[in-house]
Design a protein around this motif. Structure first.
Motif, short mmCIF file in Angstrom:
data_model
loop_
_atom_site.label_atom_id
_atom_site.label_comp_id
_atom_site.label_asym_id
_atom_site.label_seq_id
_atom_site.Cartn_x
_atom_site.Cartn_y
_atom_site.Cartn_z
N ILE A 21 0.83 -1.21 0.00
CA ILE A 21 0.00 0.00 0.00
C ILE A 21 0.87 1.25 0.00
CG2 ILE A 21 -1.67 1.34 1.34
CD1 ILE A 21 -2.90 -1.25 2.27
N PHE A 22 1.87 1.29 0.88
CA PHE A 22 2.72 2.48 0.99
C PHE A 22 3.59 2.67 -0.25
CE2 PHE A 22 2.56 1.87 5.84
CZ PHE A 22 1.42 2.65 5.91
N SER A 23 3.78 1.64 -1.04
CA SER A 23 4.61 1.76 -2.25
C SER A 23 3.84 2.37 -3.42
CB SER A 23 5.15 0.38 -2.66
OG SER A 23 5.98 -0.15 -1.65
N VAL A 39 9.08 1.24 5.48
CA VAL A 39 9.30 -0.09 6.05
C VAL A 39 8.92 -0.10 7.53
CG1 VAL A 39 11.05 -1.82 6.62
CG2 VAL A 39 11.07 -0.71 4.38
N ALA A 40 9.33 0.95 8.25
CA ALA A 40 9.01 1.02 9.68
C ALA A 40 7.51 1.09 9.91
CB ALA A 40 9.70 2.22 10.31
N LEU A 41 6.82 1.93 9.14
CA LEU A 41 5.36 2.01 9.27
C LEU A 41 4.68 0.69 8.93
CD1 LEU A 41 4.61 5.53 7.70
CD2 LEU A 41 4.45 4.88 10.11
N SER A 42 5.22 -0.01 7.94
CA SER A 42 4.64 -1.29 7.54
C SER A 42 4.73 -2.31 8.67
CB SER A 42 5.35 -1.83 6.29
OG SER A 42 5.23 -0.93 5.22
N PHE A 43 5.87 -2.38 9.33
CA PHE A 43 6.02 -3.35 10.41
C PHE A 43 5.22 -2.94 11.65
CE2 PHE A 43 9.55 -5.05 7.95
CZ PHE A 43 9.47 -6.40 8.25
N VAL A 75 -1.46 -7.68 -3.19
CA VAL A 75 -2.75 -7.17 -2.73
C VAL A 75 -2.60 -5.73 -2.24
CG1 VAL A 75 -4.59 -7.46 -1.04
CG2 VAL A 75 -3.61 -9.47 -2.17
N GLY A 76 -1.54 -5.45 -1.50
CA GLY A 76 -1.30 -4.09 -1.02
C GLY A 76 -1.07 -3.12 -2.16
N LEU A 77 -0.33 -3.54 -3.18
CA LEU A 77 -0.11 -2.68 -4.34
C LEU A 77 -1.42 -2.37 -5.05
CD1 LEU A 77 3.14 -4.22 -5.89
CD2 LEU A 77 2.90 -1.93 -4.94
N ALA A 78 -2.32 -3.34 -5.12
CA ALA A 78 -3.62 -3.11 -5.76
C ALA A 78 -4.42 -2.07 -4.99
CB ALA A 78 -4.39 -4.43 -5.85
N ILE A 79 -4.40 -2.14 -3.65
CA ILE A 79 -5.14 -1.18 -2.83
C ILE A 79 -4.55 0.23 -3.01
CG2 ILE A 79 -5.75 -0.53 -0.48
CD1 ILE A 79 -5.72 -3.50 0.24
N GLY A 80 -3.23 0.33 -2.91
CA GLY A 80 -2.60 1.63 -3.05
C GLY A 80 -2.74 2.21 -4.45
#
Length: 259
Positions: A21-23, A39-43, A75-80
């Motif tokens: 999503i963040f990418s 990366v920090a926010l993702s974890f 899936v995250g890339l699709a949402i973002g």
């Protein structure tokens, strides 16, 4: 020990989907948000999502875990990407106004994307991003991330062909909505051109090209000043529709898997 490994696997899967999503999402995917921060926010988000990510201990290591993490990233890339789509169609609509106002050749360096952008395209993109933050769009992303696990389980197979066709159709629908926002500009430019065509027939000695270009720019800027304050509600509705379509796309992914 197996439970501990399962929790670590859930953390990795949650962070992978959040990283996707963040990418691609607006604001977070720009060069102003360093990769280390993403990366920090993702974890951090993955840590909070551990209770809602069921992981089979038998598939929490080795190749199974790697493939599951890649699926989560997809899936995250699709949402973002779907959220980014709303901002992109606004930039396209602004670029169309540039063609009518004579700003198409005045390219600017867009610091958000690192590529060249037109004047009005950059303005409309920035306006959309400001509204995205003003309506708590970043909270919507986190909410969509949490709800996505009820629709697409962690590590589960997804039907990319179904969601890909849906995104292609959605892009056309969003672009049509964005074009509707700039129809007053197009109509004003058309009327201005018709007026100068009539004037050219009446007074052939006038340099219509020199006068018309400046007049179209003035009319376009005046109309922009008058109409920009009224864009709050349409842009809010556009982002709300984008959030709804994210949930719909995830549901199609699940439907494609037979879930």
């Amino acid at each position: 020990m197996e439970q501990f490994y399962a929790q670590l696997a859930a953390l990795l899967l949650g962070a992978s989907r959040a990283m996707g999503i963040f990418s691609a999402a607006p604001i977070f995917s720009t060069r102003f948000v360093p990769f280390q921060v993403r990366v920090a926010l993702s974890f951090v988000l993955g840590l909070f999502l551990i209770p809602v990510i069921p992981v089979d201990p038998a598939q929490s290591e080795g190749v199974y875990l790697l493939l599951a993490a890649l699926v989560e990233l997809l899936v995250g890339l699709a949402i973002g990407f779907l959220c980014l789509l709303v901002v992109s169609v606004m930039q396209i609509a602004g670029a169309w106004i540039d063609l009518e106002m004579g700003f198409a050749l005045a390219g600017l360096f867009d610091p958000l994307t690192g590529v060249s952008a037109t004047v009005m395209g950059n303005l409309f993109q920035t306006t959309a991003l400001v509204f995205f933050l003003a309506i708590d769009g970043h909270h919507w992303l986190i909410r969509a991330l949490a709800q996505s696990y009820a629709l697409v389980p962690a590590g589960g197979p997804v039907d990319v062909s179904v969601s890909g066709l849906y995104v292609a159709r959605l892009f056309g629908d969003l672009l049509a909505l964005a074009i509707q926002l700039i129809l007053p500009f197009i109509a004003a430019m058309l009327l201005t051109m018709v007026a100068f065509a009539v004037l050219n027939r009446a007074v052939a000695q006038l340099n219509i090209f020199a006068i018309g270009l400046g007049t179209k720019t003035f009319v376009g800027l005046l109309l922009l000043i008058l109409m920009l304050p009224f864009y709050a509600r349409p842009l809010t509705a556009l982002f709300e529709a984008g959030y709804t379509e994210v949930i719909r796309m995830l549901d199609l992914m699940r439907a494609g898997t037979g879930g």
